[in-house]
Design an enzyme around this catalytic site. Structure first.
Site, PDB file in Angstrom:
ATOM      1  N   ARG A 177       0.940  -1.357  -0.012  1.00 16.46           N
ATOM      2  CA  ARG A 177       0.095   0.117  -0.152  1.00 16.46           C
ATOM      3  C   ARG A 177       0.847   1.058   0.056  1.00 16.46           C
ATOM      4  O   ARG A 177       0.394   2.306   0.781  1.00 16.46           O
ATOM      5  CB  ARG A 177      -1.084   0.158   1.216  1.00 16.46           C
ATOM      6  CG  ARG A 177      -2.091  -1.102   1.366  1.00 16.46           C
ATOM      7  CD  ARG A 177      -2.869  -1.391   0.174  1.00 16.46           C
ATOM      8  NE  ARG A 177      -3.671  -2.451   0.487  1.00 16.46           N
ATOM      9  CZ  ARG A 177      -3.356  -3.671   0.027  1.00 16.46           C
ATOM     10  NH1 ARG A 177      -2.114  -3.536  -0.785  1.00 16.46           N
ATOM     11  NH2 ARG A 177      -3.932  -4.873   0.124  1.00 16.46           N
ATOM     12  N   SER A 226     -10.339  -0.768   4.351  1.00 14.13           N
ATOM     13  CA  SER A 226      -9.739  -0.911   5.756  1.00 14.13           C
ATOM     14  C   SER A 226      -8.886   0.409   6.067  1.00 14.13           C
ATOM     15  O   SER A 226      -8.357   1.057   5.021  1.00 14.13           O
ATOM     16  CB  SER A 226      -8.352  -1.721   5.524  1.00 14.13           C
ATOM     17  OG  SER A 226      -8.957  -3.054   5.300  1.00 14.13           O
ATOM     18  N   GLU A 296      -4.025   3.498   6.325  1.00 15.29           N
ATOM     19  CA  GLU A 296      -4.043   3.330   4.993  1.00 15.29           C
ATOM     20  C   GLU A 296      -4.631   4.284   4.388  1.00 15.29           C
ATOM     21  O   GLU A 296      -4.037   4.753   3.147  1.00 15.29           O
ATOM     22  CB  GLU A 296      -4.631   1.745   4.775  1.00 15.29           C
ATOM     23  CG  GLU A 296      -4.609   1.471   3.141  1.00 15.29           C
ATOM     24  CD  GLU A 296      -5.122   0.200   2.842  1.00 15.29           C
ATOM     25  OE1 GLU A 296      -4.949  -0.766   3.777  1.00 15.29           O
ATOM     26  OE2 GLU A 296      -5.803   0.054   1.886  1.00 15.29           O
TER      27      GLU A 296
END
Ligand code: FAD
Length: 308
Positions: A177, A226, A296
């Site tokens: 990520r 998330s 994230e």
């Protein structure tokens, strides 16, 4: 005093896209929260985008947005100009066998469907990512063992002067990520490399992956997926759940009962509710487990001025 919304806006001469002022960013992110952008530009196409960018001041703050599925825009809004690629940079084609050229505003789900319908495999994971190809490139979005940059051969970027460049994937440092590349360049297209395979099997895999997602994630509520990256060797959802935080709420923001690494908007969450919940969850996981979680989700914009 905030300026009145101007839905059509006056574009610089020769620009065919749409420039809006004081645009609510709650309409452009999947949490459905947050303040307004000073200016919000929807290009007509790539050529139009390249014509618009040099009309901006060289120090104009820019925020690139696809589907806003990984974005928390604070209640004070965004200064500068938002460039929204969604459904504007929308071209996608097979350029030669095994190579698909995709512009940044194409939804990832369309890429997954297009590749499997053309008998290619490896792009199935994109079906469950509710963002654009540009956002997937910026985030190295991934799921079920697949990651965006595993498929990328080349990208096309644009700079503030509207100049396009072809870059190899080796020009970028890509991790979980995380993608780092040349400063002040943004993604407008990419070339994906896929293997030939069984299209029907690929479509079956997409169906199964989506069903699994609906079973395990609160896909019917506004969220940004998330919130935290998984720490090495563990899962953020497990750590949050073990703190007893499932269902914990601040204002209209709540840790999902279904998936503890999701924060959902139960109706009227402000961006401030969501950010305070992110901070609270992070502090609790550190206190209980001694593990530092890193978001994230990208948090942008300014805090609302209290009482202002
Ligand atoms: C229900 C749900 C499930 C999700 N599941 C997953 C998952 O399984 N895996 C996963 O990785 N993510 C997941 N996400 C998060 C999100 O969908 C991805 O991160 C996606 O790639 C973001 O794309 P976007 O177009 O919405 O980007 P945005 O949210 O619009 O932007 C995200 C970041 O990318 C930057 N950006 C956007 N476009 C460009 C561009 N053209 N050039 C340069 N920078 C750009 C933005 O400035 C911002 O920093 C999920 C989100 C939701 C809501």
């Amino acid at each position: 005093m905030s300026p009145l919304p101007s839905p059509t806006g006056a574009c610089p001469s020769g620009v065919r896209g749409e420039l809006r002022f004081s645009e609510s960013m709650a309409d452009h992110n999947s949490w459905r929260a947050g303040g307004c952008a000073d200016r919000f530009f929807l290009p007509a196409d790539l050529e139009d985008l390249c014509g618009f960018l040099p009309t901006l001041a060289q120090d104009e703050p820019l925020l690139w947005v696809g589907l806003g599925s990984n974005l928390l825009v604070r209640d004070g809004g965004v200064r500068g100009t938002v460039i929204c690629t969604r459904n504007r940079l929308k071209e996608m084609a097979l350029s030669k066998p095994g190579t698909v050229v995709v512009q940044a505003g194409v939804p990832c789900a369309h890429v997954a469907r297009f590749t499997s319908e053309n008998g290619y495999v490896g792009g199935e994971f994109l079906a469950g990512i509710p963002g654009t190809m540009g956002g997937a490139l910026a985030m190295n979005a991934g799921a079920w063992g697949g990651e965006t940059w595993q498929l990328v051969r080349q990208v096309t970027t644009v700079d503030r002067r509207g100049r396009l460049r072809q870059r190899d994937s080796s020009d970028f440092t890509v991790g979980y990520r995380s993608v780092k590349g040349p400063a002040d360049e943004w993604f407008v297209a990419c070339e994906l490399s896929l293997s030939q395979g069984d299209g029907a099997e690929s479509r079956g895999k997409i169906k199964a992956l989506l069903a699994r997602r609906n079973e395990t994630q609160p896909t019917n509520m506004p969220s940004c997926g998330s919130v935290f990256r998984n720490p090495t060797g563990d899962h953020s959802a497990r750590l949050v759940e073990a703190c007893g935080l499932k269902g914990y709420a601040i204002g209209g923001a709540q840790v999902s009962e279904k998936h503890a690494n999701f924060i959902v908007n139960t109706g009227n969450a402000s961006a401030d509710d969501i950010e305070r919940l992110v901070i609270h969850v992070r502090a609790e996981v550190l206190r209980v487990h001694g593990v530092e979680l890193w978001p994230e989700v990208k948090i942008v914009g300014e805090n609302a001025v209290v009482g202002g």
